[in-house]
Design a protein around this motif. Structure first.
Motif, PDB file in Angstrom:
ATOM      1  N   TYR A  79      -5.236   3.622  -8.222  1.00 41.12           N
ATOM      2  CA  TYR A  79      -4.830   3.355  -6.835  1.00 41.12           C
ATOM      3  C   TYR A  79      -5.858   2.481  -6.125  1.00 41.12           C
ATOM      4  O   TYR A  79      -5.529   1.418  -5.609  1.00 41.12           O
ATOM      5  N   THR A  80      -7.101   2.923  -6.125  1.00 44.44           N
ATOM      6  CA  THR A  80      -8.162   2.198  -5.415  1.00 44.44           C
ATOM      7  C   THR A  80      -8.394   0.820  -6.028  1.00 44.44           C
ATOM      8  O   THR A  80      -8.484  -0.182  -5.319  1.00 44.44           O
TER       9      THR A  80
ATOM     10  N   ARG B   3       0.622   7.405  -6.060  1.00 44.55           N
ATOM     11  CA  ARG B   3      -0.563   8.267  -6.106  1.00 44.55           C
ATOM     12  C   ARG B   3      -0.209   9.684  -5.691  1.00 44.55           C
ATOM     13  O   ARG B   3      -0.619  10.660  -6.321  1.00 44.55           O
TER      14      ARG B   3
ATOM     15  N   LEU C  84      -5.503  -1.590  -5.198  1.00 46.29           N
ATOM     16  CA  LEU C  84      -5.564  -2.092  -3.817  1.00 46.29           C
ATOM     17  C   LEU C  84      -6.579  -3.227  -3.703  1.00 46.29           C
ATOM     18  O   LEU C  84      -6.305  -4.258  -3.073  1.00 46.29           O
ATOM     19  N   ASN C  85      -7.742  -3.056  -4.319  1.00 42.21           N
ATOM     20  CA  ASN C  85      -8.771  -4.101  -4.290  1.00 42.21           C
ATOM     21  C   ASN C  85      -8.329  -5.329  -5.081  1.00 42.21           C
ATOM     22  O   ASN C  85      -8.532  -6.465  -4.637  1.00 42.21           O
TER      23      ASN C  85
ATOM     24  N   GLN D 290      -6.332   8.196  -8.956  1.00 42.86           N
ATOM     25  CA  GLN D 290      -7.067   7.646  -7.816  1.00 42.86           C
ATOM     26  C   GLN D 290      -7.764   6.353  -8.207  1.00 42.86           C
ATOM     27  O   GLN D 290      -7.810   5.406  -7.425  1.00 42.86           O
ATOM     28  N   GLN D 291      -8.320   6.302  -9.425  1.00 46.80           N
ATOM     29  CA  GLN D 291      -8.986   5.079  -9.896  1.00 46.80           C
ATOM     30  C   GLN D 291      -8.010   3.900  -9.922  1.00 46.80           C
ATOM     31  O   GLN D 291      -8.344   2.806  -9.466  1.00 46.80           O
TER      32      GLN D 291
ATOM     33  N   THR E 283       0.670   4.223  -2.599  1.00 46.95           N
ATOM     34  CA  THR E 283       0.386   5.553  -2.068  1.00 46.95           C
ATOM     35  C   THR E 283       1.412   6.557  -2.576  1.00 46.95           C
ATOM     36  O   THR E 283       1.056   7.675  -2.969  1.00 46.95           O
TER      37      THR E 283
ATOM     38  N   LYS F 190       0.830  -1.201   0.000  1.00 44.77           N
ATOM     39  CA  LYS F 190       0.000   0.000   0.000  1.00 44.77           C
ATOM     40  C   LYS F 190       0.866   1.254   0.000  1.00 44.77           C
ATOM     41  O   LYS F 190       0.533   2.237  -0.663  1.00 44.77           O
TER      42      LYS F 190
END
Length: 125
Positions: free
Chosen positions: A19-20, A9, A23-24, A16-17, A6, A2
């Motif tokens: 990044y998120t 990012r 992570l998922n 952001q898309q 981060t 992460k």
């Protein structure tokens, strides 16, 4: 991992898309491949995924995919169907409708590599 995402990012190297979604996707893949998210190869693959997603979303995919001979070995592998399905499932974490073959060749190769680095040595040979 992460922390690496981060940093990408915060320096605007990924959106952001990406990044998120990454992570998922990382949580999903680490569970399905039974691989530690702290594994260096896993972290590199997730960074590549995030950057690929941004290139695809921006309409600027890489122009040259994985070497056809190497990609052919992935396609011929006994686990290919399973890994291809895992690759497709991973992409559902992002708002992309189509992945250019050039980008997908590297994405599937990353999953292939992660799958085999985590197998016991006798199974991976």
């Amino acid at each position: 991992m992460k922390e690496r995402l981060t940093l990408l990012r915060q320096t605007d190297l990924i959106t952001q898309q990406a990044y998120t979604g990454t992570l998922n996707a990382a949580q999903f893949l680490s569970g399905h491949l039974n691989i530690d998210p702290c594994n260096e190869q896993f972290q590199i693959a997730m960074e590549h995924l995030a950057m690929a997603v941004d290139r695809i979303t921006a309409g600027d995919p890489i122009s040259k995919g994985l070497d056809p001979i190497l990609l052919g070995k992935v396609y011929q592998d006994d686990a290919y169907e399973q890994l291809s399905a895992l690759n497709l499932a991973t992409l559902t974490f992002f708002d992309i409708t189509a992945v250019p073959e050039t980008e997908n060749s590297y994405l599937i190769n990353n999953i292939f590599t992660l799958f085999y680095i985590n197998l016991p040595e006798e199974e991976a040979c």
